[in-house]
Design an enzyme around this catalytic site. Structure first.
Site, PDB file in Angstrom:
ATOM      1  N   GLY C 145       0.802  -1.301  -0.091  1.00 27.78           N
ATOM      2  CA  GLY C 145       0.096   0.094   0.185  1.00 27.78           C
ATOM      3  C   GLY C 145       0.945   1.302   0.121  1.00 27.78           C
ATOM      4  N   CYS C 146       0.463   2.271  -0.403  1.00 25.45           N
ATOM      5  CA  CYS C 146       1.108   3.608  -0.447  1.00 25.45           C
ATOM      6  C   CYS C 146       1.619   4.021   0.735  1.00 25.45           C
ATOM      7  CB  CYS C 146       0.237   4.716  -1.289  1.00 25.45           C
ATOM      8  SG  CYS C 146      -1.349   4.985  -0.595  1.00 25.45           S
ATOM      9  N   TYR C 147       0.456   4.001   1.817  1.00 27.54           N
ATOM     10  CA  TYR C 147       1.046   4.614   3.061  1.00 27.54           C
ATOM     11  C   TYR C 147       1.925   3.566   3.787  1.00 27.54           C
ATOM     12  CZ  TYR C 147      -2.800   8.126   3.450  1.00 27.54           C
ATOM     13  OH  TYR C 147      -3.936   9.111   3.307  1.00 27.54           O
TER      14      TYR C 147
END
EC number: 1.2.1.38
Lengths: 342, 342, 342, 342
Positions: C145-147
């Site tokens: 995921g990006c986070y």
């Protein structure tokens, strides 16, 4: 004694702005709020900036709930205002922020909206020649479109003074709230931030005939308008860059004089000092209009530029200003000329 | 009878916001405006959004021009307020929007500002325990910093109720107006649009001791604060995301109850309904504060988030609110809880 | 010899970014593009920035059209990847940019996604300890995921070096493209411009268990993560502000040394010189990561901050980097560390 | 064999963009970088997005340090290029991204720049009629202004085909990077975000004679241009909305045909399919140009709109494209037509 005002379509941007202004109006008490798809919801979930109304629940838009108000503001999709207005009776002041009653020529309406024309109401742009008189005591007001407000105020003095040829070219940049709150992919923040783009190019935008109507009236002859709207990466504001060929003999001085005369007594229009130019930030959230004009001698054109807040002076502020005139209140009551900047 | 107010530093963002609010205040008449480097210029060229004051000319900031006012708002670089205040005499209400008189501990001041401590004035955050009493009748007010306003309001209820451990972690995003109007390359629109970046990381930001002062007072013990400010691509607003370890026995219910109690009678603080979260747009241009709190059971932390307008509640709005208390006006006079959104 | 790559979900932001990068990859030939609701449309109407593919027509996402490719990138709603991957056979490299195969613990998956766990694939974050080895020769890649990408890169060095206590506090600001292209009112430009707001507060965001998984692996013990995501008014970028209590004996020097060691040979991670802080604009459109770390002695916390482009390193760039490793290409092939700024 | 390129003025926006593109150019090796006020500083502190050059130190701009390169890119304040070029000798390719050598008529130069004319160099807009031939083998290139690039590409096909009257009206919106990196109050993020404003109104902008030069050459007669630039709240991009009265007999079909013919073989200009309109986001960071044209029959005007990235195609990309032609490289080498969107 306060008037009681209902707002139909309170969950959208125009309705929300009307409420923001009416909350600050000393002679208005806010009555019923409606919103069809959002009926039953609290306003606080839909318009969290309207803190004093957070617990108000939206009703469905029916003649019954709107009855019993002195003023009804309509922020409805076009084509719906006539039926509502009819039911409200002739003694209620109906202020339509939609397009239904703005155009005088049924052919214009049908060409641009594709439906039968509902009629024409007094036009809520008091600054136009004869504008105030048309609104005094009226029980019906057609609030102008946001672009026509900006463009008409920028150019009518040149036409009224006979300084401009009857062909105007307008390129206007609008904040995204002008496109409404219904979610569409091209209006996503991801799409609009960092981007400028035009739409409705080539004469197709529905505000075009309204501009032509206003400028032609000022000119006393049919004015053509080439209008290109663009979407700018900001939530509010319209910057209208307008130009027209100068008639023979026009000078920078005669031009300035015409604008000074046109706006000398206008409480909301600020003709900027020479050398200063409008900026939408300066009128953010206010009912003020900034105007400036220049004569480009090399190109032979008059350049007139205005900045408004599309939701305030361009919609709900113009509506409240017109309501003030219609009801005999001081025209500036509850309205501000101070922008929220930076 | 109106009071007459001067604003020293009228060309900057804090001074401009003070004027925006004072223009709307029914008991204030705007007196002299000063601005050192801009002295002699018209305000309309510097603050074009303040239309009613466009023709006002800025004076230099001297005791002479500031004399004869009931209230003087100072929006000066830090270190300059003491000298001005001294000259104004004890009967003038001096409202300092700078940092000079906020800190109680001279050691804190010297560590973070590197100059001798000027003293401590009553602190303009009425919502804190005992906050109003300290302001009533006072002739000197130290307006809190924008970050400490947001952070203290988000966290003090948890500390006052004994629910949080004495270590807080704060990450706050601020609009660029918080960095002032002096042009610097990293504040250019080209640099800030589309970008988030931190600054003053690791405990170095000057607002840190002020947060510690406020939260420690609420907690009755020394609270540490890890504070990281970030610059967000927007002109206004602070979103403060604050957290602290929950003490044993804390539940979502006890937490909510503490916040409901803390803000029950606060006119400007809106504890949002459960499930709704603060947004800076909702308080844009208003003196309102949106607060929400949650208990993250898995991480064992209380998360409290607030949104304010850094220039309004975070600076000039807090100043006017405190002035109202000091002068015995109704606390909400001239201030709005309605944001300009979208 | 070039590999042929299909992209399923080519009309969304992740799919579009994958195509932007694959177009620049010297060893990739772009095969079939699919998009369910947009099947039959030209890509030029949906992704006008991908000029070289403007005339490509989207197919429906079926095993048949995806067959015959060497690599298939999946940019599908979560829960759909397993069925597609199964049909593609074990010899096709499947790179899933969705969440389905990221989590190791089925209980985490079920708690946060509410559906049965599909399994766990090699995790596409090569910079983590052992990260590259897990990807070499693999035919399945779960893109992080990006986070979690931003947060894991900011904090794992502190955990791997035994410098941080097992409780992390993370506040991250993301550009709006992280929320996808499906139009929703709160993602409208009118709503997000000029506003910061949090969401998924209190431990509810689905990326939380992924962060815990990564940091716990680095620490060798269970790390708790208090994670608050916020939406920032920009289209791209994540700024992750992360902190954790420092273990006894930590110094600024030992901290810096741990980060220098962790990133010494990393082609995409740039540990900034002391005194300089990450900014999302600097990595806009690039696969680079900016990291900086500080020790706040007064608060006793390590502050680690990273900036990535959520669509590039946070999604499609990480995917291409992992594909390069899996296929034995040079890891940097087709990827840039140069941001598009200002 | 690679050419060695120096960049004079590497700390500004034009110089930084040149470096961003040259880093991706397979036949260029980056030589000396200069920057007067920043000489001695590392590029990483000034252009943190150019990660591969972070440790490069800026030299002062002297003939000595610039000597020994095959190509020298000048990004200097206007008036400084001639002296530098003279020292470099006739065998070095000098690419001037400033204004000094763009105008043919010394009177135009003197009127708009107020200094003696330095001369005229081959003009770096290959898409104009005869444009490529003028650049082949040249050792001097005058890179066009950003606005003239956008406007000339939008309108020259209509003039070259004899479809437009000799009076053009142009309103263009530019991102703030066009105004450079020198900090000025009106360019602060706080001022530009959320605001549109015009500048140089009435014919005063220095790019006006350059537009007239290009369009007049295409038309074979003197064309007047009314040009109004506006500053838009975005870092990059120009949207140019251009119009001219249509000559008699023009139809939508003849107009479209003229544009299709003009751009049929152009690698960087994309005439959009009918119904689709340019957006600056689509060309962000790319050398592509989006163009669309419409005939507004009611107003009798041709509306041509283009979108470019002001720093790429509008400055450094156009420079690299012209360098490629001058040196005999493939014209597209190192340049992309893929925008970074959203």
């Amino acid at each position: 004694m306060a008037v009681r005002a209902a707002v139909a379509g309170a969950s959208g941007y125009a309705g929300g702005e009307a409420l923001r202004l009416l909350l600050a109006h000393p002679e208005v008490e806010i009555g019923v709020l409606t919103g069809n798809s959002n009926a039953g919801q609290k306003l606080g979930a839909l318009q969290p900036h309207l803190l004093p109304l957070a617990d108000r629940v939206l009703a469905e838009t029916t003649p019954e709930v709107l009855a019993g108000h002195d003023v009804v503001f309509l922020a409805l999709p076009h084509g719906q205002s006539a039926a509502v207005a009819e039911q409200l009776g002739p003694d209620v002041l109906v202020v339509d922020m939609g397009a239904d009653f703005r155009l005088k020529d049924p052919a214009d309406w049908e060409k641009f909206y594709g439906s039968p024309h509902a009629g024409t109401w007094p036009y809520g742009l008091p600054e136009l020649p004869g504008g105030r008189a048309a609104l005094e005591g009226s029980k019906r007001i057609a609030v102008p479109g946001c672009y026509p407000t900006a463009v008409s105020l920028a150019l009518f003095p040149a036409y009224a003074a006979g300084l401009a040829e009857a062909e105007a070219v307008v390129v206007a940049a609008s904040g995204t709230s002008g496109a409404g709150k219904a979610p569409k992919p091209h209006l996503l923040g991801s799409e609009v931030m960092g981007s400028m783009s035009p739409y409705g190019v080539g004469g197709g935008h529905r505000h075009t005939p309204e501009m032509i109507q206003n400028l032609s009236a000022a000119a006393g002859e049919r004015v053509t308008v080439s209008f290109t709207p663009t979407l700018a990466p900001m939530p509010r504001g319209i910057l209208a860059t307008c130009s027209a060929s100068a008639k023979e003999g026009v000078t920078a001085e005669s031009l300035r004089a015409a604008y000074e005369k046109a706006f000398a007594d206008e409480p909301f229009v600020h003709l900027l000092p020479e050398g200063q130019w409008p900026a939408t930030a300066s009128v953010h959230g206010s009912n003020a209009v900034q105007v400036q004009v220049a004569y480009d001698e090399a190109a032979g054109r008059i350049i007139a530029i205005s900045a408004i807040d599309n939701l305030t002076k361009g919609t709900a502020g113009g509506a409240v200003q017109s309501m003030n005139i219609a009801l005999g209140f001081p025209e500036e009551l509850g309205l501000s000329t101070i922008g929220v900047a930076p």
